[in-house]
Design a protein around this motif. Structure first.
Motif, PDB file in Angstrom:
ATOM      1  N   VAL A 103      32.308  34.136  45.286  1.00 14.11           N
ATOM      2  CA  VAL A 103      33.769  33.975  45.160  1.00 14.11           C
ATOM      3  C   VAL A 103      34.066  33.278  43.839  1.00 14.11           C
ATOM      4  N   ILE A 104      35.009  33.806  43.057  1.00 21.20           N
ATOM      5  CA  ILE A 104      35.448  33.070  41.860  1.00 21.20           C
ATOM      6  C   ILE A 104      36.978  32.970  41.844  1.00 21.20           C
ATOM      7  N   VAL A 105      37.441  31.887  41.264  1.00 23.02           N
ATOM      8  CA  VAL A 105      38.881  31.686  41.105  1.00 23.02           C
ATOM      9  C   VAL A 105      39.228  32.091  39.671  1.00 23.02           C
ATOM     10  N   THR A 106      40.280  32.893  39.526  1.00 24.95           N
ATOM     11  CA  THR A 106      40.621  33.456  38.217  1.00 24.95           C
ATOM     12  C   THR A 106      42.056  33.101  37.842  1.00 24.95           C
ATOM     13  N   SER A 107      42.381  33.308  36.598  1.00 28.34           N
ATOM     14  CA  SER A 107      43.730  33.003  36.131  1.00 28.34           C
ATOM     15  C   SER A 107      44.660  34.147  36.545  1.00 28.34           C
ATOM     16  N   GLY A 108      45.056  34.108  37.785  1.00 29.88           N
ATOM     17  CA  GLY A 108      45.829  35.202  38.369  1.00 29.88           C
ATOM     18  C   GLY A 108      44.922  36.395  38.642  1.00 29.88           C
ATOM     19  N   ALA A 109      45.498  37.370  39.355  1.00 28.18           N
ATOM     20  CA  ALA A 109      44.741  38.602  39.586  1.00 28.18           C
ATOM     21  C   ALA A 109      44.478  39.306  38.264  1.00 28.18           C
ATOM     22  N   THR A 110      45.375  39.125  37.299  1.00 31.70           N
ATOM     23  CA  THR A 110      45.248  39.820  36.012  1.00 31.70           C
ATOM     24  C   THR A 110      43.905  39.509  35.343  1.00 31.70           C
ATOM     25  N   ALA A 111      43.552  38.226  35.296  1.00 32.67           N
ATOM     26  CA  ALA A 111      42.278  37.859  34.671  1.00 32.67           C
ATOM     27  C   ALA A 111      41.093  38.292  35.541  1.00 32.67           C
ATOM     28  N   GLY A 112      41.295  38.314  36.859  1.00 28.30           N
ATOM     29  CA  GLY A 112      40.233  38.802  37.752  1.00 28.30           C
ATOM     30  C   GLY A 112      39.961  40.280  37.513  1.00 28.30           C
ATOM     31  N   LEU A 113      41.043  41.042  37.371  1.00 25.18           N
ATOM     32  CA  LEU A 113      40.900  42.473  37.097  1.00 25.18           C
ATOM     33  C   LEU A 113      40.279  42.688  35.712  1.00 25.18           C
ATOM     34  N   TYR A 114      40.718  41.895  34.755  1.00 27.70           N
ATOM     35  CA  TYR A 114      40.197  42.020  33.392  1.00 27.70           C
ATOM     36  C   TYR A 114      38.691  41.757  33.381  1.00 27.70           C
ATOM     37  N   ALA A 115      38.296  40.655  34.013  1.00 28.80           N
ATOM     38  CA  ALA A 115      36.866  40.307  34.020  1.00 28.80           C
ATOM     39  C   ALA A 115      36.060  41.389  34.740  1.00 28.80           C
ATOM     40  N   THR A 116      36.578  41.868  35.856  1.00 31.13           N
ATOM     41  CA  THR A 116      35.821  42.845  36.648  1.00 31.13           C
ATOM     42  C   THR A 116      35.696  44.171  35.906  1.00 31.13           C
ATOM     43  N   LEU A 117      36.804  44.624  35.351  1.00 35.31           N
ATOM     44  CA  LEU A 117      36.749  45.914  34.640  1.00 35.31           C
ATOM     45  C   LEU A 117      35.860  45.809  33.393  1.00 35.31           C
ATOM     46  N   THR A 118      36.000  44.738  32.629  1.00 37.20           N
ATOM     47  CA  THR A 118      35.183  44.658  31.405  1.00 37.20           C
ATOM     48  C   THR A 118      33.703  44.457  31.748  1.00 37.20           C
ATOM     49  N   THR A 119      33.441  43.865  32.897  1.00 39.09           N
ATOM     50  CA  THR A 119      32.039  43.708  33.324  1.00 39.09           C
ATOM     51  C   THR A 119      31.386  45.069  33.569  1.00 39.09           C
ATOM     52  N   PHE A 120      32.116  45.966  34.198  1.00 36.83           N
ATOM     53  CA  PHE A 120      31.451  47.173  34.693  1.00 36.83           C
ATOM     54  C   PHE A 120      31.732  48.450  33.900  1.00 36.83           C
ATOM     55  N   VAL A 121      32.851  48.481  33.183  1.00 36.75           N
ATOM     56  CA  VAL A 121      33.164  49.737  32.476  1.00 36.75           C
ATOM     57  C   VAL A 121      32.393  49.797  31.159  1.00 36.75           C
ATOM     58  N   ARG A 122      31.638  50.860  30.998  1.00 32.99           N
ATOM     59  CA  ARG A 122      30.923  51.082  29.728  1.00 32.99           C
ATOM     60  C   ARG A 122      31.526  52.305  29.045  1.00 32.99           C
ATOM     61  N   PRO A 123      31.286  52.426  27.723  1.00 34.43           N
ATOM     62  CA  PRO A 123      31.876  53.568  27.017  1.00 34.43           C
ATOM     63  C   PRO A 123      31.564  54.895  27.712  1.00 34.43           C
ATOM     64  N   GLY A 124      32.595  55.670  27.915  1.00 30.58           N
ATOM     65  CA  GLY A 124      32.433  56.993  28.527  1.00 30.58           C
ATOM     66  C   GLY A 124      32.538  56.991  30.042  1.00 30.58           C
ATOM     67  N   ASP A 125      32.487  55.817  30.659  1.00 31.82           N
ATOM     68  CA  ASP A 125      32.622  55.765  32.126  1.00 31.82           C
ATOM     69  C   ASP A 125      34.015  56.206  32.551  1.00 31.82           C
ATOM     70  N   GLU A 126      34.065  56.953  33.629  1.00 31.31           N
ATOM     71  CA  GLU A 126      35.376  57.343  34.161  1.00 31.31           C
ATOM     72  C   GLU A 126      35.791  56.391  35.284  1.00 31.31           C
ATOM     73  N   VAL A 127      37.031  55.955  35.214  1.00 29.58           N
ATOM     74  CA  VAL A 127      37.570  55.058  36.246  1.00 29.58           C
ATOM     75  C   VAL A 127      38.726  55.787  36.910  1.00 29.58           C
ATOM     76  N   MET A 128      38.606  56.012  38.205  1.00 30.55           N
ATOM     77  CA  MET A 128      39.665  56.744  38.900  1.00 30.55           C
ATOM     78  C   MET A 128      40.788  55.799  39.321  1.00 30.55           C
ATOM     79  N   LEU A 129      41.997  56.185  38.942  1.00 29.61           N
ATOM     80  CA  LEU A 129      43.186  55.392  39.265  1.00 29.61           C
ATOM     81  C   LEU A 129      44.180  56.277  40.007  1.00 29.61           C
ATOM     82  N   PHE A 130      44.955  55.666  40.866  1.00 34.52           N
ATOM     83  CA  PHE A 130      45.985  56.414  41.588  1.00 34.52           C
ATOM     84  C   PHE A 130      47.321  56.072  40.952  1.00 34.52           C
ATOM     85  N   GLU A 131      47.932  57.080  40.339  1.00 32.99           N
ATOM     86  CA  GLU A 131      49.208  56.797  39.670  1.00 32.99           C
ATOM     87  C   GLU A 131      50.379  57.250  40.528  1.00 32.99           C
TER      88      GLU A 131
END
Ligand code: PMP
Ligand code: GLN
Length: 394
Positions: A103-131
């Motif tokens: 469990v980590i405490v982050t600066s809002g969900a925004t920083a949690g999402l930022y840290a998580t996405l930058t941790t795992f997304v590598r160049p060329g990786d596809e990330v599926m989003l629901f728009e």
């Protein structure tokens, strides 16, 4: 004091600048709130309450400050708060996460999402989003060299089309980001959606990111289908939430993320260089409040009353409400009023009628969307009354 305009363009950059996000402008939330203020409109655009949080929560922060909790908290968060989060998750959704390593405490969900996405997304990786999707996902994916792949949640019911999901999957699909309850539509994923998701990710290396910041704002007796409820899903998930929505404290920017140790070890590595750690006195206060009321038990009823009041007050208008299962946002179909684009009518509503909303197209990348505006009903009853009085005249 100088007027803001006098400060503009005073400095000239000596270095050439090539934007990493050339097509991303100022966030729609900032734009609409600024316009609302400029025109003294009632602001139902950006999602934040216009009422105060519990004074006892403010007092708990002040007490923590007085007691000297004014230096860096431990990097992953105040332990008592992480313990509170782990206990809450166990009580509400079943699994037991280790507060020390998962469990980590982050600066809002925004920083949690930022840290998580930058941790795992590598160049060329596809990330599926629901728009339509929340505005912070795409820029972060792009900054990491990832490729957003959109599946449309379509007007007017915004349900997940699982055939489309299957068609959008490729060998490069690395992450699926699930936001439920969903901003901006108020749609919630059903148990059947979760079963579909299970069958799709089974046997793959796909990571799931859950944005569950509205987990405690659920209406009409529904159940929040957290990724955390499902053993096979949570084993591949990092789930992010935020105290901003739950405690009426969006300005404090305290959120959290949790997931299996192997995943969180990597997210934590990045987190320590995003903010390192989060405002200590607020964490002390939330530790106490989460322990006291892990399920935020009155919050859904509180917001359901506001949703229903807003619906009742606008019932005589030409706006047609779409179903809202959770969150503090109500979509309104304006097709009986005009053929304008949602951006045009949102602008006109502010300037001519004094009510600010969000055009849902701001959350869209590929889908054409529908004739809908998003209204935030996290407002005092008198604010909702005043706004509705204006809306019924349109
Ligand atoms: N995700 C969604 C879906 C949101 O609506 C918001 C904020 N409104 C966030 C993330 C960001 O939360 P925070 O303010 O805690 O950073
Ligand atoms: N999440 C809030 C909304 O959807 C706003 C957050 C922000 O301003 N970035 O309105």
């Amino acid at each position: 004091m100088r007027a803001v305009s006098e400060w503009r363009n005073l400095m000239t950059s000596a270095v050439p600048v090539t934007s990493k996000l050339p097509d991303i402008g100022v966030s729609i939330f900032s734009v609409m709130t600024r316009l609302a203020n400029e025109h003294k409109a009632i602001n139902l655009s950006q999602g934040f309450p216009d009422f105060d949080c519990d004074p006892a929560l403010v007092e708990a922060v002040a007490k923590a400050m007085r007691e000297g909790h004014n230096q860096y908290a431990p990097m992953p968060g105040v332990l008592a708060l992480r313990e509170g989060i782990a206990a809450k998750v166990e009580q509400l959704y079943g699994p037991r996460y280790d507060p020390v390593t998962e469990v980590i405490v982050t600066s809002g969900a925004t920083a949690g999402l930022y840290a998580t996405l930058t941790t795992f997304v590598r160049p060329g990786d596809e990330v599926m989003l629901f728009e339509p999707c929340y505005d912070s996902y795409v820029p972060v994916i792009r900054l990491s060299g990832g490729v957003p792949v959109f599946v449309s949640l379509r007007y007017p019911d915004y349900t997940v089309n699982w055939d489309e999901v299957r068609r959008a999957m490729t060998p490069k699909t690395r992450i699926i980001l699930v936001n439920t309850p969903h901003n901006p539509t108020g749609m919630m994923w059903s148990a059947d959606d979760m079963r579909q998701l299970q069958s799709i990710v089974d046997g793959t290396d796909i990571l799931l990111i859950g944005d569950e910041v509205y987990e405690h704002i659920i209406f009409d007796g529904r159940r929040h289908e957290s990724l955390l409820r499902y053993e096979d899903l949570r084993a591949r998930s990092v789930v992010i939430s935020s105290f901003g929505k739950t405690f009426h404290t969006t300005g404090w920017k305290v959120g959290y993320g949790l997931g299996p140790q192997a995943l969180m070890a990597e997210v934590t590595r990045v987190h320590q260089f995003v903010t390192f750690t989060v405002h200590t006195p607020s964490q002390m206060a939330f530790a106490e409040f989460v322990r006291r009321d892990p399920g935020a038990k009155d919050l859904s009823a509180f917001y359901q009353q506001k949703r229903d009041l807003f619906l009742q007050l606008t019932a005589g208008s030409r706006f047609k409400p779409l179903p809202c299962a959770g969150t503090y946002f109500q979509l309104m179909d304006y097709s009986a009023i005009s053929k304008e684009t949602d951006k045009e009518i949102a602008h006109r509503l502010i300037v001519e009628h004094g009510v600010a909303s969000i055009p849902v197209s701001a959350f869209l990348y590929e889908d054409a969307g529908g004739p809908v505006l998003r209204f935030c009903f996290a407002k005092r009853d008198e604010t909702l009354r005043a706004a509705a009085e204006r809306l019924v005249k349109i």
